[in-house]
Scaffold this motif. Structure first.
Motif, PDB file in Angstrom:
ATOM      1  N   ASN A  88       0.813  -1.223   0.000  1.00 13.96           N
ATOM      2  CA  ASN A  88       0.000   0.000   0.000  1.00 13.96           C
ATOM      3  C   ASN A  88       0.846   1.272   0.000  1.00 13.96           C
ATOM      4  O   ASN A  88       0.607   2.209   0.773  1.00 13.96           O
ATOM      5  CB  ASN A  88      -0.964  -0.010   1.195  1.00 13.96           C
ATOM      6  N   SER A  89       1.839   1.311  -0.874  1.00 10.20           N
ATOM      7  CA  SER A  89       2.646   2.522  -1.027  1.00 10.20           C
ATOM      8  C   SER A  89       1.801   3.634  -1.638  1.00 10.20           C
ATOM      9  O   SER A  89       0.866   3.374  -2.402  1.00 10.20           O
ATOM     10  CB  SER A  89       3.842   2.248  -1.946  1.00 10.20           C
ATOM     11  N   PRO A  90       2.121   4.888  -1.317  1.00  9.11           N
ATOM     12  CA  PRO A  90       1.413   5.992  -1.981  1.00  9.11           C
ATOM     13  C   PRO A  90       1.549   5.939  -3.501  1.00  9.11           C
ATOM     14  O   PRO A  90       0.630   6.346  -4.214  1.00  9.11           O
ATOM     15  CB  PRO A  90       2.082   7.236  -1.396  1.00  9.11           C
ATOM     16  N   ALA A  91       2.688   5.427  -3.981  1.00  7.26           N
ATOM     17  CA  ALA A  91       2.872   5.341  -5.436  1.00  7.26           C
ATOM     18  C   ALA A  91       1.798   4.480  -6.071  1.00  7.26           C
ATOM     19  O   ALA A  91       1.279   4.790  -7.148  1.00  7.26           O
ATOM     20  CB  ALA A  91       4.258   4.775  -5.744  1.00  7.26           C
ATOM     21  N   LEU A  92       1.432   3.388  -5.408  1.00  4.19           N
ATOM     22  CA  LEU A  92       0.377   2.523  -5.933  1.00  4.19           C
ATOM     23  C   LEU A  92      -0.998   3.116  -5.693  1.00  4.19           C
ATOM     24  O   LEU A  92      -1.766   3.352  -6.628  1.00  4.19           O
ATOM     25  CB  LEU A  92       0.456   1.135  -5.284  1.00  4.19           C
ATOM     26  N   VAL A  93      -1.312   3.351  -4.422  1.00  2.74           N
ATOM     27  CA  VAL A  93      -2.682   3.714  -4.067  1.00  2.74           C
ATOM     28  C   VAL A  93      -3.062   5.063  -4.670  1.00  2.74           C
ATOM     29  O   VAL A  93      -4.134   5.204  -5.285  1.00  2.74           O
ATOM     30  CB  VAL A  93      -2.858   3.733  -2.533  1.00  2.74           C
ATOM     31  N   HIS A  94      -2.211   6.066  -4.520  1.00  2.00           N
ATOM     32  CA  HIS A  94      -2.541   7.398  -5.049  1.00  2.00           C
ATOM     33  C   HIS A  94      -2.454   7.420  -6.565  1.00  2.00           C
ATOM     34  O   HIS A  94      -3.154   8.199  -7.222  1.00  2.00           O
ATOM     35  CB  HIS A  94      -1.624   8.439  -4.435  1.00  2.00           C
ATOM     36  N   GLY A  95      -1.573   6.557  -7.132  1.00  2.00           N
ATOM     37  CA  GLY A  95      -1.516   6.460  -8.587  1.00  2.00           C
ATOM     38  C   GLY A  95      -2.768   5.852  -9.176  1.00  2.00           C
ATOM     39  O   GLY A  95      -3.226   6.248 -10.249  1.00  2.00           O
ATOM     40  N   LEU A  96      -3.373   4.885  -8.462  1.00  2.00           N
ATOM     41  CA  LEU A  96      -4.613   4.259  -8.928  1.00  2.00           C
ATOM     42  C   LEU A  96      -5.815   5.184  -8.799  1.00  2.00           C
ATOM     43  O   LEU A  96      -6.790   5.050  -9.543  1.00  2.00           O
ATOM     44  CB  LEU A  96      -4.894   2.976  -8.131  1.00  2.00           C
TER      45      LEU A  96
END
Length: 337
Positions: free
Chosen positions: A239-247
């Motif tokens: 649940n890195s910001p790169a994944l979650v916020h990117g999605l």
């Protein structure tokens, strides 16, 4: 006594018109901090992602069978195993004593050296026996009728080329640093993106932080998601910001247990994701308190008692959907985005 933040209904509550077309039904089954998610397509085919824990007197197998009855299916067409940890693959032998499964899909051989995981993998292979078995690699599609299922990670590798409509620079990668390498089966999780009409669902199993960065940085290979099934039960190894916020998901669903998952720091990352409308949880996370749990109507199981309530998502091809809580019969509708 637990206190919960108030929720505001009204303009955000969208009431959709009656529909003649068939919908995609998704059951998020409570397996007490494991994963087991049942998809039933308009074409009548079914996909179960993971089978929860083994042992426990057939608890998880019985809950899967109960969800199948709600969905009016008598067999499962495909079971996809994300990886060979006990809360994901442990339930296979018991499930096969309760239901027919036509096909299994996984990422290939176990790579973890732990005795427990080696045993689980051996028991899995023995249980499936001669049942048709598919190994999926990133970019492969599961041949299921009624929705598009694309593998985006598996066996330690990730998608080489962006999915259609994805591939732009991901601003959410800024400042996100790698973590220590994870040598376990988690990092080898078979993750999928599911497309149903205009609706996109992301389920990466327990894929860990560094593999998320490979998928999402510097370019976002997955694009945006409507539904994010929180990786690794909402733990902060993922649940890195790169994944979650990117999605930029509209809704996140966390398949946590009362004492596992929905880590406060990971919950904060999900909660702060741009465009997020709601978080739904399978359990109240005891460690999070009222500040790091969603509001009561959005939680399927709110006590430590083994109640086993599920969440159900009904999706429509125009991108609208609704989520239903079996505990309190609360339903929220989400319109076309």
């Amino acid at each position: 006594m637990r206190s919960f933040l108030p929720i505001v209904l009204g303009a955000a509550l969208f009431v959709s018109p009656s529909r003649a077309e068939k919908a995609l039904e998704i059951f998020f089954i409570d397996v007490e901090g494991g994963q087991s998610t049942l998809f039933v397509t308009p074409a009548g085919q079914s996909l179960l992602i993971d089978t929860g824990w083994g042992y426990n007197a057939f608890r998880d197998a019985n809950r899967i069978v109960a969800a199948a009855k709600h969905a009016k299916i008598k067999k499962i067409d495909y079971v996809l195993i994300t990886h060979y940890h006990t809360d994901h693959v442990g339930g296979v032998p018991q499930l096969l004593k309760k239901m027919t499964v036509e096909h299994f899909a996984d990422h290939g051989p176990n790579r973890e050296e732990s005795k427990t995981t080696k045993t689980l993998y051996s028991e899995y292979l023995a249980a499936i026996g001669s049942i048709d078995h598919i190994v999926l690699k990133p970019g492969d599609k599961l041949p299921i009728k009624g929705m598009d299922v694309t593998a985006v990670s598996g066996d330690g590798t990730v998608l080489a080329q962006p999915l259609p409509g994805a591939g732009g620079a991901n601003e959410a990668c800024s400042g996100v640093q790698p973590k220590e390498r994870d040598p376990s089966e988690n990092a080898r999780s078979l993750g999928v993106v599911i497309q149903f009409g205009k609706l996109r669902i992301v389920d990466l199993g327990d894929l860990t932080w560094n593999k998320e960065l490979e998928l999402m940085c510097p370019d976002n290979k997955l694009g945006k998601a409507d539904i994010y099934i929180a990786s690794h039960h909402g733990l902060d190894q993922s649940n890195s910001p790169a994944l979650v916020h990117g999605l930029r998901p509209r809704v996140a669903i966390i398949d946590n247990g009362s004492k596992k998952g929905a880590t406060p720091s990971a919950w904060d990352v999900i909660k702060s994701s741009p465009g997020l409308e709601d978080i739904w949880q399978l359990h109240f996370a005891d460690a999070g308190g009222s500040e790091h749990n969603t509001a009561d109507p959005f939680i399927a199981n709110v006590t430590e008692t083994d109640t086993g309530f599920y969440l159900k998502l009904t999706a429509h091809e125009d991108g609208s959907f609704e989520v239903f809580n079996a505990r309190n019969k609360y339903e929220r509708k989400y319109g076309v985005n």
